[in-house]
Design an enzyme around this catalytic site. Structure first.
Site, PDB file in Angstrom:
ATOM      1  N   ASP A 425      -1.332   4.687  -8.860  1.00 25.35           N
ATOM      2  CA  ASP A 425      -0.074   5.768  -9.371  1.00 25.35           C
ATOM      3  C   ASP A 425      -0.619   6.633  -8.857  1.00 25.35           C
ATOM      4  O   ASP A 425      -1.750   6.437  -8.339  1.00 25.35           O
ATOM      5  CB  ASP A 425      -0.779   5.922 -10.631  1.00 25.35           C
ATOM      6  CG  ASP A 425      -0.028   6.811 -11.166  1.00 25.35           C
ATOM      7  OD1 ASP A 425       0.975   6.811 -11.668  1.00 25.35           O
ATOM      8  OD2 ASP A 425      -1.545   7.764 -11.557  1.00 25.35           O
ATOM      9  N   GLU A 478       3.031   4.236  -5.968  1.00 35.72           N
ATOM     10  CA  GLU A 478       3.836   5.154  -6.229  1.00 35.72           C
ATOM     11  C   GLU A 478       3.235   6.748  -5.733  1.00 35.72           C
ATOM     12  O   GLU A 478       3.027   7.002  -5.790  1.00 35.72           O
ATOM     13  CB  GLU A 478       3.534   5.584  -7.614  1.00 35.72           C
ATOM     14  CG  GLU A 478       5.004   6.878  -8.397  1.00 35.72           C
ATOM     15  CD  GLU A 478       4.519   7.781  -9.773  1.00 35.72           C
ATOM     16  OE1 GLU A 478       4.636   7.865  -9.843  1.00 35.72           O
ATOM     17  OE2 GLU A 478       3.317   7.830  -9.582  1.00 35.72           O
TER      18      GLU A 478
END
Length: 766
Positions: A425, A478
């Site tokens: 993330d 990401e």
């Protein structure tokens, strides 16, 4: 008595009593002297203590070293609980304590300070250099047997603490009872406590340099209490009997570049809730596994991706503010329950990707923040160590032990829980020192620029180690910027990820789809721009959870027009996504057009499947997934330019695009046509990749999907008539706000030509 007192280290004993000694084994326990074996113990609330030699069964009463007077040479203690005895033996023998407490209860216990260190110099050296990839086997709480005694080894890294103790129900949360031993200059404290079993609660009590005493959960704990409680839990994760050996063996051979990946993104706590009128808040991992697997298999997804299941204190963070990196959250059960979940998915042929958050961590007092009284895991300077937007702290990636903590953690989930992929993330926030910050809120690197060199090194290090281990597990980024070579090889200057979320495509395409079809021709570039950079990285196309929260609207509610037009728009959007190069990801609830935004506090609106429009949309996504898996042209050359060819990309006036998807075989070619306006076109000329027969195999405007029946039921044979700059063409019915997909069968002369010219498979021909 006099000999005993002369042998005792009184300053050391006082440090034990005042909880300030970082090497209690040097004072407590048994020590050989020229007068015999000196044994000392500090057991608050004990009234009497005797030493029992395990071999001879002889017992010796210990002196309660407690007087309220001074003699000429020493000051004796006023505190209860310090005991000592000088045994008339030359060598240390195995022994236990016979303890009588002040409430007259009795207990026989082993002495925690009679055991040698477990963590050795090699472990400490590797950890200090950031290369102990199995450090989770050493730090944390581990059930083990030492010298025939069952117990638990506790170990924690807290280099700047004056003293660290293990506390829990087993010692009344009293930090005086089990102080730990500092191991050299490694910063690691260790203690083996006999009798501690799986399931017992514990924390570490630390005394900082200023004398402040505070409690911390174990950063390496394998389990944690159910929130809002925050204690760590002793848990042996080595006893689960896995049944996915074949899956793991096959995974090593899995070539993600050439295989279909349709990922269903899931938040376990809100995918489905138990009876809302019941007291149960969440399904257990074991309960939800068959429900989720059944749905995923029926819908044709190949993988699931779980929002972080690592322990976290706040539900509203969705798991992205982690406090227990090595512990699956207790919201849904035990570590064994989660192992069962993983095992079950693998047995059903479903891959599992976990979201992982090395970019930041929360400030909760029981967690990593200010861990040993100093900024240990984070930077001291808030310009380096604080995320102003998220209110969280940034890891000090340049500290070897911190990078080791994170790298080992990613490997831990793959090694111990058999996960098939890690999606990292907020990679952009790691890569840029000025991410989300204003001038004056960040510190440049040594070259005066904004790249976080330590974070770059950590990501390269992790990707390199994982590839060397050949688990077959994937690392996915990401990353929302244009940082070059995110999926490039580390040896060639890349970060080494396997795949990257295509945030640019998502933002452009959703911006395009939100626009009224009447005005889409003015934004045609948002539809086609992605193919300019499509092969710069190995991309996953995503419609993720971030796009259906915080008043952004659910996917169906992003679409313009009437209710019917919203569903039409959503079908063509999903169809374009599925046929565009790149692997796929869709967040839960969006495959049946949930009206409401996602809410982590409630289950999905499954009752919508009782309504025809939502049921038909759900069937449409299911058929799309099955189409995707069935036809290699839609996935086999996802990351190679040869897998895609524009037929028509300039027809902004009609808002129509046409393209071909390919494999190495011409017979696998698919022709795809997308119309982003609500206009039906009959006998619309479309250029084709080659002369041949074209059969419509999929049309989003079928009535079974909620469409209007504008389909092409008959086989189309191309004619030698120019269209879209092609020599051959067909005429088709173009569905409104729809997608139409055709198989392409070349004429015989095309096949023959290919067989004659393609000699690469013939032995001896180069």
């Amino acid at each position: 008595m006099e000999a005993l007192y002369k042998l005792m280290d009184w300053d050391g004993a006082k440090a034990i009593i005042h909880s300030e000694h970082d090497d209690p084994h040097n004072i407590l326990g048994a020590h050989e002297t020229k007068y015999g074996v000196l044994i000392q113990a500090y057991i608050p609330t004990a009234k009497e203590v005797a030493v029992k030699l395990r071999d001879s069964q002889n017992t010796y009463s210990m002196e309660n070293v407690r007087f309220s007077k001074k003699n000429e040479s020493i000051e004796l203690f006023e505190e209860e609980g310090y005991f000592a005895v000088l045994l008339p033996i030359k060598k240390v023998e195995p022994y236990t304590y016979l303890v009588t407490y002040d409430n007259n209860t009795k207990e026989e216990i082993f002495d925690p300070y009679s055991f040698e260190p477990v963590i050795d110099g090699l472990d400490m050296n590797r950890f200090s250099n950031g290369i102990h990839y199995e450090i989770y086997e050493k730090l944390g709480a581990h059930l083990m047997e030492t010298n025939g005694v069952q117990g638990t080894l506790f170990a924690v890294w807290a280099p700047n603490a004056i003293r660290v103790s293990v506390v829990g129900d087993f010692n009344y949360w009293d930090g005086r009872r089990h102080p730990m031993r500092r191991l050299g200059d490694s910063g690691i404290f260790e203690l083996f406590i006999p009798g501690i079993q799986s399931g017992q609660l514990y924390k570490y009590e630390l005394k900082g340099q200023g004398g402040l005493t505070f409690l911390k959960a174990d950063p390496y704990a394998n389990a944690a209490e159910f929130r809002p409680n925050t204690a760590s839990v002793v848990w042996d994760i080595s006893q689960y009997n896995w049944k996915d050996k074949k899956w793991l063996k096959d995974r090593v051979q899995f070539d993600f570049k050439k295989e279909p990946m349709s990922i269903y993104e899931v938040h376990l706590g809100s995918w489905m809730k138990p009876n809302p009128e019941g007291e149960k808040e969440f399904y257990n991992y074991r309960e939800i596994a068959p429900k989720l697997a059944s749905y995923v298999k029926n819908m044709g997804y190949t993988h699931i991706e779980l929002l972080p299941i690592m322990e976290h204190p706040y539900d509203g963070s969705w798991g992205y503010q982690v406090t227990g990196y090595y512990a699956p959250t207790a919201r849904y059960g035990t570590p064994y329950d989660f192992m069962y979940f993983m095992d079950y998915m693998h047995q059903k042929g479903i891959g599992v990707i976990l979201d992982w958050v090395p970019a930041h961590f929360p400030r909760d007092a029981f967690g990593l923040a200010n861990f040993d009284g100093t900024c240990l895991y984070e930077h001291l300077d808030p310009r380096q160590g604080s995320h102003p937007h998220w209110g969280t702290l940034i890891y000090n990636y340049g500290r070897p032990q911190v990078s080791n903590f994170l790298i080992a953690n990613a490997l831990f989930w793959i090694e111990k829980y058999h996960v098939d992929g890690i999606r990292i993330d907020a990679v952009a926030s790691m890569l840029y020192l000025d991410y989300g910050k204003k001038d004056g809120e960040w510190v440049a690197n040594i070259y005066g620029s904004n790249e976080n060199l330590e974070a770059v090194e950590l990501l390269k290090h992790l990707n390199s180690i994982l590839k060397k281990r050949k688990y077959g597990a994937l690392l996915i980024a990401e990353e929302s910027t244009a940082w070059p070579k995110v999926t490039g090889e580390v040896e060639k200057g890349g970060l080494g990820f396997d795949m990257k979320w295509n945030m640019g495509w998502m933002n452009d395409f959703l911006g395009y789809m939100k626009c009224d079809p009447l005005f889409r021709k003015g934004r045609h570039g948002e539809l086609t721009f992605s193919m300019i950079y499509a092969y710069s990285e190995n991309f996953i196309l995503v419609f993720s959870h971030d796009e259906v929260v915080h008043e952004k609207g659910s996917m169906v509610n992003k679409m313009p027009g009437s209710v019917e037009e919203k569903f039409d728009n959503l079908r063509v959007a999903y169809g374009f996504m599925m046929t565009h190069p790149g692997k796929k990801l869709l967040f839960m609830g969006q495959d049946f057009a949930q009206w409401n935004e996602w809410n982590e506090n409630k289950g999905l609106d499954w009752e919508l499947l009782g309504e025809e429009s939502h049921r038909k949309l759900n069937r449409y996504v299911k058929e799309l997934n099955k189409l995707y898996v069935k036809y290699p042209a839609l996935y086999q050359l996802d990351f190679e330019a040869e897998g895609f060819e524009w037929i028509s990309c300039m027809d902004a006036d009609h808002s129509i695009i046409v393209f071909a998807r390919r494999t190495d075989s011409a017979e696998d070619t698919l022709l795809v046509l997308c119309n982003f306006t609500p206009v039906v076109y009959k006998e619309f000329p479309v250029g084709v990749p080659f002369a041949g027969k074209y059969k419509e195999i999929f049309n989003s405007d079928k009535e079974i999907y909620g469409g209007h029946g504008n389909v092409n039921p008959r086989l189309k044979t191309s004619k030698r008539k120019e269209a879209d700059g092609r020599e051959d063409s067909i005429h088709v019915t173009v569905p409104p706000l729809g997608i139409s997909i055709f198989t392409c069968t070349p004429t015989e002369d095309i096949r023959t030509k290919r067989e004659v010219t393609d000699l690469s498979g013939i032995e001896g021909v180069k």
